[in-house]
Write an enzyme that holds these catalytic residues in place. Sequence first.
Site, mmCIF file in Angstrom:
data_model
loop_
_atom_site.group_PDB
_atom_site.id
_atom_site.type_symbol
_atom_site.label_atom_id
_atom_site.label_comp_id
_atom_site.label_asym_id
_atom_site.label_seq_id
_atom_site.Cartn_x
_atom_site.Cartn_y
_atom_site.Cartn_z
ATOM 1 N N GLY A 10 5.438 -41.190 1.535
ATOM 2 C CA GLY A 10 5.765 -41.899 0.308
ATOM 3 C C GLY A 10 5.475 -43.380 0.487
ATOM 4 O O GLY A 10 4.832 -43.796 1.464
ATOM 5 N N TYR A 49 1.388 -43.614 -4.183
ATOM 6 C CA TYR A 49 2.520 -44.485 -3.874
ATOM 7 C C TYR A 49 2.149 -45.952 -3.641
ATOM 8 O O TYR A 49 2.934 -46.834 -3.952
ATOM 9 C CB TYR A 49 3.256 -43.939 -2.655
ATOM 10 C CG TYR A 49 3.861 -42.579 -2.906
ATOM 11 C CD1 TYR A 49 4.981 -42.453 -3.720
ATOM 12 C CD2 TYR A 49 3.296 -41.428 -2.376
ATOM 13 C CE1 TYR A 49 5.539 -41.205 -3.981
ATOM 14 C CE2 TYR A 49 3.843 -40.173 -2.622
ATOM 15 C CZ TYR A 49 4.964 -40.071 -3.425
ATOM 16 O OH TYR A 49 5.505 -38.842 -3.679
ATOM 17 N N LYS A 189 24.324 -49.474 -1.182
ATOM 18 C CA LYS A 189 23.642 -50.491 -1.998
ATOM 19 C C LYS A 189 22.803 -49.861 -3.103
ATOM 20 O O LYS A 189 22.605 -50.484 -4.161
ATOM 21 C CB LYS A 189 22.805 -51.400 -1.093
ATOM 22 C CG LYS A 189 21.684 -50.713 -0.324
ATOM 23 C CD LYS A 189 20.360 -50.710 -1.067
ATOM 24 C CE LYS A 189 19.302 -49.948 -0.304
ATOM 25 N NZ LYS A 189 17.986 -49.964 -0.999
ATOM 26 N N THR A 246 17.956 -55.178 -3.536
ATOM 27 C CA THR A 246 17.859 -53.974 -4.362
ATOM 28 C C THR A 246 18.530 -54.123 -5.711
ATOM 29 O O THR A 246 18.129 -53.484 -6.690
ATOM 30 C CB THR A 246 18.484 -52.781 -3.599
ATOM 31 O OG1 THR A 246 17.924 -52.714 -2.285
ATOM 32 C CG2 THR A 246 18.217 -51.473 -4.304
ATOM 33 N N SER A 252 12.988 -52.672 -7.813
ATOM 34 C CA SER A 252 13.886 -51.691 -7.211
ATOM 35 C C SER A 252 14.006 -50.477 -8.126
ATOM 36 O O SER A 252 14.322 -50.599 -9.308
ATOM 37 C CB SER A 252 15.270 -52.313 -6.994
ATOM 38 O OG SER A 252 16.266 -51.319 -6.873
ATOM 39 N N ARG A 253 13.761 -49.291 -7.586
ATOM 40 C CA ARG A 253 13.863 -48.076 -8.395
ATOM 41 C C ARG A 253 15.288 -47.877 -8.916
ATOM 42 O O ARG A 253 15.485 -47.404 -10.032
ATOM 43 C CB ARG A 253 13.408 -46.859 -7.580
ATOM 44 C CG ARG A 253 11.929 -46.840 -7.270
ATOM 45 C CD ARG A 253 11.480 -45.496 -6.740
ATOM 46 N NE ARG A 253 12.063 -45.181 -5.444
ATOM 47 C CZ ARG A 253 11.525 -45.489 -4.275
ATOM 48 N NH1 ARG A 253 10.385 -46.166 -4.240
ATOM 49 N NH2 ARG A 253 12.095 -45.142 -3.140
ATOM 50 N N GLU A 279 17.019 -42.819 -4.722
ATOM 51 C CA GLU A 279 18.041 -42.275 -3.828
ATOM 52 C C GLU A 279 19.463 -42.417 -4.380
ATOM 53 O O GLU A 279 20.331 -41.580 -4.129
ATOM 54 C CB GLU A 279 17.964 -42.960 -2.454
ATOM 55 C CG GLU A 279 16.763 -42.566 -1.610
ATOM 56 C CD GLU A 279 17.002 -41.309 -0.786
ATOM 57 O OE1 GLU A 279 17.856 -40.488 -1.165
ATOM 58 O OE2 GLU A 279 16.337 -41.147 0.251
#
Length: 346
Positions: A10, A49, A189, A246, A252-253, A279
């Site tokens: 990834g 990616y 986080k 993050t 940041s996803r 995540e």
Amino acid sequence: MQTIGVVGAGAWGTALAQALCRAGRHVRLWMRDPGLAATITKTGFNPVYLPDLRLDPEIAVTTDLAEAMDTDAVLLVVPTQHLRSICRAAAPLWKSGVPAVLCSKGIETGTGALTSDVARAELPVHTPLAVLSGPGFADGVARGLPSAVTLACSDPALGMTLVSAIGSRTFRPYYSPDLVGVEVGGATKNVLAIACGILEGQELGENARAALLTRGLAEMKRLGIALGGRPETFMGLSGMGDLILTATSMRSRNFSLGVAMGQGQSLSSILAARRAVTEGVATAGAITALARKLRVEMPICEAVDTLLNHGGSPADLVDGLLARPFRSELDSRPRAGQVIPSEQEH
């Protein structure tokens, strides 16, 4: 440690492979998808990616897990919820004494296991473990922009050997003996970043985000200490540093997912448009369950879990946090694992 395997291609796995080449190591990058492997080998790009970055031609791309295992150290860079199955597949191929460096950030759903717990359960006995975590977006690391992370290992000699093998002028690992603290920081986080994104999507201002970041850091620290982590870890790169990065950037996803939900988009539609794993979505439920088991108060993480998994709304999240009773910032009440002085006396 001249040859290092990277399991998972990834964005983060590909970036770490690039950083390892920059550090002068021979790298074997493993992935499941033979079509993607062939594309990377032929073109020098990971079009899924990191599509705009030409990879170092010395990276050896493989779909043979045994080839990635036949190395001096192995970086496991797969989503936390898939780590156990990868460890099981790799265990029969694992060479004695080769360290496993855990690079995913999360807590396993259903078990509440940290990544090191998963690795200990599935990899051969006495496999040395380390954890790599901290503030680092994949594209910046891959491009060689200055970045600093934490490398945690209970064996100081091995830890410093890994720091020397992985580190370079622009990718700087700092050694820590605190695996648990580093893992808790990396997992928590992501959930807090979703909460910060919701505030941004609701246009509640920077004051609110600063408050949430600070109180979220307190939650992170409480859980980490209850699990045996060191308090000072949460003020370092893998705690506060990773949280700041993050929870404040649309790159940041987790933060961007929170922003989209705060603006009214559904979780299913956001995830359907993404290929990379966010995540914090899975970790929200896992971390809340773990905190309840340990009797650790984590209201922000609980609010995110309610939003993602129990039909809550962004407005509910904000209203619930604002309705909490006033309290001392320096909370002296005993937490899980702490002993009240009077109990020591008796």
